[in-house]
Design a protein around this motif. Structure first.
Motif, PDB file in Angstrom:
ATOM      1  N   ALA A  30     -54.492 -54.702  32.930  1.00  0.00           N
ATOM      2  CA  ALA A  30     -54.980 -53.620  33.946  1.00  0.00           C
ATOM      3  C   ALA A  30     -56.386 -53.948  34.385  1.00  0.00           C
ATOM      4  N   GLY A  31     -57.155 -54.537  33.752  1.00  0.00           N
ATOM      5  CA  GLY A  31     -58.510 -54.774  34.003  1.00  0.00           C
ATOM      6  C   GLY A  31     -58.420 -55.927  35.022  1.00  0.00           C
ATOM      7  N   CYS A  32     -57.522 -57.014  35.024  1.00  0.00           N
ATOM      8  CA  CYS A  32     -57.727 -57.843  35.935  1.00  0.00           C
ATOM      9  C   CYS A  32     -57.175 -57.458  37.325  1.00  0.00           C
ATOM     10  N   ALA A  33     -56.115 -56.335  37.372  1.00  0.00           N
ATOM     11  CA  ALA A  33     -55.475 -55.765  38.394  1.00  0.00           C
ATOM     12  C   ALA A  33     -56.395 -55.065  39.002  1.00  0.00           C
ATOM     13  N   ALA A  34     -57.394 -54.465  38.318  1.00  0.00           N
ATOM     14  CA  ALA A  34     -58.581 -53.456  38.745  1.00  0.00           C
ATOM     15  C   ALA A  34     -59.454 -53.919  39.360  1.00  0.00           C
ATOM     16  N   SER A  35     -59.893 -55.186  38.978  1.00  0.00           N
ATOM     17  CA  SER A  35     -60.891 -55.685  39.469  1.00  0.00           C
ATOM     18  C   SER A  35     -61.163 -57.433  39.112  1.00  0.00           C
ATOM     19  N   PRO A  36     -61.500 -58.258  40.018  1.00  0.00           N
ATOM     20  CA  PRO A  36     -61.760 -59.737  39.922  1.00  0.00           C
ATOM     21  C   PRO A  36     -62.817 -59.827  38.961  1.00  0.00           C
ATOM     22  N   LEU A  37     -63.708 -58.960  38.995  1.00  0.00           N
ATOM     23  CA  LEU A  37     -65.033 -59.105  37.964  1.00  0.00           C
ATOM     24  C   LEU A  37     -64.651 -58.758  36.585  1.00  0.00           C
ATOM     25  N   PHE A  38     -63.219 -58.467  36.238  1.00  0.00           N
ATOM     26  CA  PHE A  38     -62.764 -58.334  34.874  1.00  0.00           C
ATOM     27  C   PHE A  38     -62.686 -59.503  33.998  1.00  0.00           C
ATOM     28  N   ASP A  39     -63.468 -59.908  32.866  1.00  0.00           N
ATOM     29  CA  ASP A  39     -63.299 -61.124  32.318  1.00  0.00           C
ATOM     30  C   ASP A  39     -62.031 -61.300  31.113  1.00  0.00           C
ATOM     31  N   VAL A  81     -64.438 -49.458  37.446  1.00  0.00           N
ATOM     32  CA  VAL A  81     -63.168 -50.394  37.143  1.00  0.00           C
ATOM     33  C   VAL A  81     -62.393 -49.776  36.058  1.00  0.00           C
ATOM     34  N   VAL A  82     -62.900 -49.155  35.041  1.00  0.00           N
ATOM     35  CA  VAL A  82     -62.143 -48.454  33.929  1.00  0.00           C
ATOM     36  C   VAL A  82     -61.624 -47.290  34.526  1.00  0.00           C
ATOM     37  N   GLU A  83     -62.134 -46.559  35.501  1.00  0.00           N
ATOM     38  CA  GLU A  83     -61.397 -45.462  35.967  1.00  0.00           C
ATOM     39  C   GLU A  83     -60.018 -46.032  36.735  1.00  0.00           C
ATOM     40  N   ALA A  84     -60.311 -47.156  37.302  1.00  0.00           N
ATOM     41  CA  ALA A  84     -59.124 -47.717  38.172  1.00  0.00           C
ATOM     42  C   ALA A  84     -58.240 -48.287  37.163  1.00  0.00           C
ATOM     43  N   MET A  85     -58.418 -48.458  35.730  1.00  0.00           N
ATOM     44  CA  MET A  85     -57.411 -49.133  34.702  1.00  0.00           C
ATOM     45  C   MET A  85     -56.648 -48.002  34.354  1.00  0.00           C
ATOM     46  N   GLY A  86     -56.994 -46.605  34.558  1.00  0.00           N
ATOM     47  CA  GLY A  86     -56.386 -45.752  33.798  1.00  0.00           C
ATOM     48  C   GLY A  86     -55.178 -45.591  34.160  1.00  0.00           C
ATOM     49  N   PRO A  87     -54.608 -45.303  35.540  1.00  0.00           N
ATOM     50  CA  PRO A  87     -53.137 -45.318  35.763  1.00  0.00           C
ATOM     51  C   PRO A  87     -52.288 -46.431  35.354  1.00  0.00           C
ATOM     52  N   ARG A  88     -52.957 -47.590  34.888  1.00  0.00           N
ATOM     53  CA  ARG A  88     -52.086 -48.885  34.467  1.00  0.00           C
ATOM     54  C   ARG A  88     -51.937 -48.678  32.996  1.00  0.00           C
ATOM     55  N   SER A  89     -52.384 -47.640  32.400  1.00  0.00           N
ATOM     56  CA  SER A  89     -52.353 -47.696  30.782  1.00  0.00           C
ATOM     57  C   SER A  89     -50.786 -47.368  30.562  1.00  0.00           C
ATOM     58  N   THR A  90     -50.071 -47.749  29.302  1.00  0.00           N
ATOM     59  CA  THR A  90     -48.912 -47.375  29.104  1.00  0.00           C
ATOM     60  C   THR A  90     -48.772 -46.542  27.942  1.00  0.00           C
ATOM     61  N   HIS A  91     -49.918 -46.372  27.445  1.00  0.00           N
ATOM     62  CA  HIS A  91     -49.707 -45.452  26.201  1.00  0.00           C
ATOM     63  C   HIS A  91     -51.137 -44.543  26.139  1.00  0.00           C
ATOM     64  N   GLY A  92     -50.928 -43.415  25.613  1.00  0.00           N
ATOM     65  CA  GLY A  92     -52.244 -42.508  25.542  1.00  0.00           C
ATOM     66  C   GLY A  92     -53.442 -43.224  24.715  1.00  0.00           C
ATOM     67  N   PHE A  93     -53.355 -43.918  23.769  1.00  0.00           N
ATOM     68  CA  PHE A  93     -53.978 -44.392  23.163  1.00  0.00           C
ATOM     69  C   PHE A  93     -54.972 -45.510  23.779  1.00  0.00           C
ATOM     70  N   GLN A  94     -54.234 -46.421  24.644  1.00  0.00           N
ATOM     71  CA  GLN A  94     -54.700 -47.061  25.605  1.00  0.00           C
ATOM     72  C   GLN A  94     -55.971 -46.587  26.475  1.00  0.00           C
ATOM     73  N   ALA A  95     -55.520 -45.388  27.204  1.00  0.00           N
ATOM     74  CA  ALA A  95     -56.264 -44.821  27.901  1.00  0.00           C
ATOM     75  C   ALA A  95     -57.615 -43.995  27.166  1.00  0.00           C
ATOM     76  N   MET A  96     -57.311 -43.590  25.798  1.00  0.00           N
ATOM     77  CA  MET A  96     -58.429 -43.219  24.799  1.00  0.00           C
ATOM     78  C   MET A  96     -59.407 -44.165  24.848  1.00  0.00           C
ATOM     79  N   ALA A  97     -59.113 -45.532  24.821  1.00  0.00           N
ATOM     80  CA  ALA A  97     -60.026 -46.470  24.628  1.00  0.00           C
ATOM     81  C   ALA A  97     -60.779 -46.682  25.819  1.00  0.00           C
ATOM     82  N   LEU A  98     -60.003 -46.498  27.123  1.00  0.00           N
ATOM     83  CA  LEU A  98     -60.916 -46.394  28.193  1.00  0.00           C
ATOM     84  C   LEU A  98     -62.174 -45.353  28.224  1.00  0.00           C
ATOM     85  N   ALA A  99     -61.748 -44.208  27.728  1.00  0.00           N
ATOM     86  CA  ALA A  99     -62.703 -43.034  27.534  1.00  0.00           C
ATOM     87  C   ALA A  99     -63.794 -43.322  26.513  1.00  0.00           C
TER      88      ALA A  99
END
Length: 379
Positions: A30-39, A81-99
């Protein structure tokens, strides 16, 4: 040949494994899809280091810190970038980690972080991530949450209630809410007619939290709410569940139940009398009304769990709410599997079971629990 199976053989996966290697890979994708700046390499290295020893919430925090290491240094860039990763989460706990990234690394940018949490809660609740902001600036944060209570999105409205609960499970306590659990009252009143059952459940749980500290305040508030509205009536019933189980007369009256119970218990039993961990008991009861008028009865049961050292720990479970005419009978039954959870471990020994009607203990029975492995059958 007789075969045996231990309870661990068919046990459900551990909660913490929801954020295991596959989840880390999904977040990295999700990070790579959201931004080329994600390592990706740095994220996976930081996130996976020793993760097998961490609990679920420790993993949430570790992932948040791994995001910090893998994203641009400037917070405004990173949080986008983190906001853009949200829709690509496949489980609520993944999005919880983004928050949680916002909670741990966005405290210096209050306004931007509030926007981010309102975005991310749509994919996995930000109820934990809002807590540090409430702790630092309760009045300012509650002001934003009041605005959220009027949002078009049910997930955002729920965050307004759930994030400000005084006794939110797994969450840190907020000093201001501990001192005054009613600080979010305006939010709750705003949501009392909410069309979403998801939101209404949060409001009820929030009020139930407050009722454990300030029962009279909750009772006074709910007395003013329009219980002719079906959604509001549902909130009232569920908000008062603890007080009803305690037999509080005003709480019983608010849900239309009688103070006390004019009934005779014809039968109350649990079967089998001895079970192994992982097996199921059946609790059944039969009541007959001895009243001269119709009555509403809230029937619960209390299970006294055996503990180490001969101690007991009790928990009340809902059985059924019934309306009973004079002289009428009702038979009730419920099944409960006796299995371990992360929050409850069983011990062998006698387990008592009470029948509770409108908050009053009416009968008692018991069963024995053995920790011996269950027998699957003959082969």
């Amino acid at each position: 040949m007789t075969t045996t199976a231990t309870t661990t053989a068919s046990a459900a996966p551990l909660l913490k494994d929801i954020l295991g290697p596959q989840a880390l890979a999904t977040i990295a994708d999700a990070g790579c899809a959201a931004s080329p700046l994600f390592d990706r390499r740095i994220f996976l290295a930081v996130a996976s280091d020793g993760i097998e020893t961490l609990s679920i919430m420790e993993r949430v925090r570790r992932i948040a810190d791994a995001l910090k290491a893998a994203l641009p240094t400037e917070y405004s860039e990173a949080v986008a970038v983190v906001e853009a990763m949200g829709p690509r989460s496949t489980h609520g706990f993944q999005a919880m980690a983004l928050a949680e990234f916002v909670a741990r690394h966005g405290g210096h940018a209050f306004d931007r972080s509030m926007v981010a949490l309102a975005v991310l809660t749509r994919f996995g609740s930000a109820e934990f991530a809002i807590r540090p902001f409430l702790a630092r600036e309760p009045e300012k944060t509650l002001g934003i949450m009041l605005q959220w209570s009027r949002d078009a999105d049910a997930h955002v409205r729920r965050l307004a209630s759930e994030g400000s609960r005084p006794r939110l499970p797994w969450a840190t306590r907020i000093p201001a809410l501990t001192a005054d659990p009613t600080l979010a009252a305006e939010i709750l009143c705003e949501l009392k007619n909410d069309p979403s059952a998801y939101v209404r459940k949060s409001v009820a749980n929030h009020l139930n939290d407050i009722g454990k500290d300030l029962p009279d305040w909750v009772l006074d508030l709910l007395t003013t709410w329009d219980r002719d509205d079906a959604g509001t009536a549902w909130i009232v019933r569920h908000a008062l569940r603890t007080l009803v189980k305690q037999g509080n007369p005003q709480a019983l009256a608010l849900i239309g139940a009688t103070d006390g119970a004019a009934v005779e218990v014809l039968r109350f039993a649990v079967a089998p009398g001895m079970v192994r961990l992982g097996e199921t008991i059946v609790i059944d009861a039969e009541l007959v009304s001895t009243a001269t008028a119709p009555q509403r009865l809230v029937v619960d049961y209390r299970l006294h769990y055996a503990r180490a050292g001969g101690q007991r720990a009790a928990k009340v479970f809902k059985l059924k709410t019934v309306d009973l005419l004079p002289g009428a009978r009702v038979a009730l039954a419920i099944r409960q599997t006796i299995r371990d959870f992360s929050t409850r471990r069983h011990h062998p020994g006698s387990h008592g079971v009470d029948l509770i009607v409108n908050g009053r203990t009416m009968a008692h029975t018991a069963f024995d629990l053995t920790m011996a492995p269950a027998t699957e059958g003959q082969g």
